[in-house]
Enzyme design. Structure first.
Site, PDB file in Angstrom:
ATOM      1  N   ASN A  54       0.782  -1.236   0.000  1.00 32.65           N
ATOM      2  CA  ASN A  54       0.000   0.000   0.000  1.00 32.65           C
ATOM      3  C   ASN A  54       0.817   1.291   0.000  1.00 32.65           C
ATOM      4  O   ASN A  54       0.292   2.342  -0.372  1.00 32.65           O
ATOM      5  CB  ASN A  54      -0.914  -0.019   1.234  1.00 32.65           C
ATOM      6  CG  ASN A  54      -1.642   1.277   1.444  1.00 32.65           C
ATOM      7  OD1 ASN A  54      -2.562   1.617   0.710  1.00 32.65           O
ATOM      8  ND2 ASN A  54      -1.230   2.031   2.465  1.00 32.65           N
ATOM      9  N   TYR A  88       2.483   9.465 -10.935  1.00 26.90           N
ATOM     10  CA  TYR A  88       1.584   8.743 -10.027  1.00 26.90           C
ATOM     11  C   TYR A  88       0.671   7.810 -10.816  1.00 26.90           C
ATOM     12  O   TYR A  88       0.559   6.614 -10.508  1.00 26.90           O
ATOM     13  CB  TYR A  88       0.751   9.730  -9.209  1.00 26.90           C
ATOM     14  CG  TYR A  88      -0.133   9.077  -8.171  1.00 26.90           C
ATOM     15  CD1 TYR A  88       0.378   8.730  -6.921  1.00 26.90           C
ATOM     16  CD2 TYR A  88      -1.470   8.791  -8.448  1.00 26.90           C
ATOM     17  CE1 TYR A  88      -0.434   8.117  -5.962  1.00 26.90           C
ATOM     18  CE2 TYR A  88      -2.280   8.180  -7.497  1.00 26.90           C
ATOM     19  CZ  TYR A  88      -1.758   7.852  -6.264  1.00 26.90           C
ATOM     20  OH  TYR A  88      -2.561   7.238  -5.327  1.00 26.90           O
TER      21      TYR A  88
END
Length: 252
Positions: A85, A149
């Site tokens: 994560n 990203y």
């Protein structure tokens, strides 16, 4: 407190565990019976603030550091679950990005995810297990201004699919979750976000940002954790190589 104890006796790894989705996953795993958690983050204070009813190993460091994973592989005996994560935010047009800024995001969001997942799968090799990689709807729907990203999140989703194929013979399941907008601390790295919060408050800022989402709201970290734990759990025993979108309709 959850009465469901479907992770009783299990050992799990969570990266980016000091806040947001990672912290919510750590809390949910502990509440649902996990015996041992390995939590990784660069935020030592955030890790220390987690008060969990199980054995907790707190590791302060970057997921992009190969030495960190070499050390951990020598310390843990096996893993049942992993939540891949950890990630950082980014901004800027591709044509205007400095390569160092591009590499900074890739270092954590892609290279770090690879190192995490590879180490976790090796730890699951003897008895199997399950992993969930945090991708993003920005890896599916192109959004201007967040190039590295979005590219990294698209890459980790495909990495999860490849890992699912490779892990299946060893009874290792790998899935990904692609959240839309979630109210987490990752927004705090944006100067525009901070200025808006100063002007009108966090709730109003998030509500305005959610205007492009059909549901009209951002999810909570706890909602994402519930979905991640479903994918990790035995209830999803027939699911692997799946990228589950949870976005309030954002990509429609």
């Amino acid at each position: 407190m959850s009465e469901l104890k479907d992770f009783a006796g299990r050992t799990a790894l969570v990266t980016g565990a000091a806040s947001g989705i990672g912290a919510a996953c750590a809390k949910a795993l502990a509440e649902r019976g996990a015996d041992t958690l390995w939590l990784v983050d660069t935020d030592e204070a955030g890790l220390d603030a987690l008060d969990l009813p199980c054995t907790v190993h707190r590791i302060t460091g970057s997921v992009a550091d190969p030495a960190l994973w070499q050390r951990l592989e020598g310390e843990w005996e096996a893993l049942d679950h992993a939540v891949v994560n950890a990630g950082i935010g980014s901004g800027g047009q591709i044509a205007e990005l400095d390569f160092a800024d591009w590499r900074k995001v890739m270092d954590v969001n892609l290279d770090g995810a690879f190192l995490t997942l590879a180490a976790a799968m090796r730890a699951m090799a003897q008895k199997g297990g399950s992993a969930v990689v945090t991708s993003s709807t920005t890896g599916i729907k192109p959004i201007a201004g967040i190039g590295p990203y979005g590219v990294a999140k698209a890459a980790v989703a495909h990495m999860a699919r490849i890992a699912a194929l490779e892990g299946a013979p060893k009874n290792i399941r790998v899935n990904a979750i692609a959240p839309g907008g979630v109210d987490t601390a990752i927004w705090n790295s944006s100067e525009d976000f901070k200025r808006s919060v100063e002007a009108q408050g966090r709730e109003a800022t998030l509500k305005a940002m959610a205007g492009t989402t059909p549901s009209g709201r951002f999810a909570t970290a706890e909602e994402m954790a519930d979905t991640i734990l479903f994918l990790l759990s035995d209830k999803a025993a027939n699911m692997t190589g799946h990228v589950l979108v949870s976005d309030g309709g954002f990509i429609l």
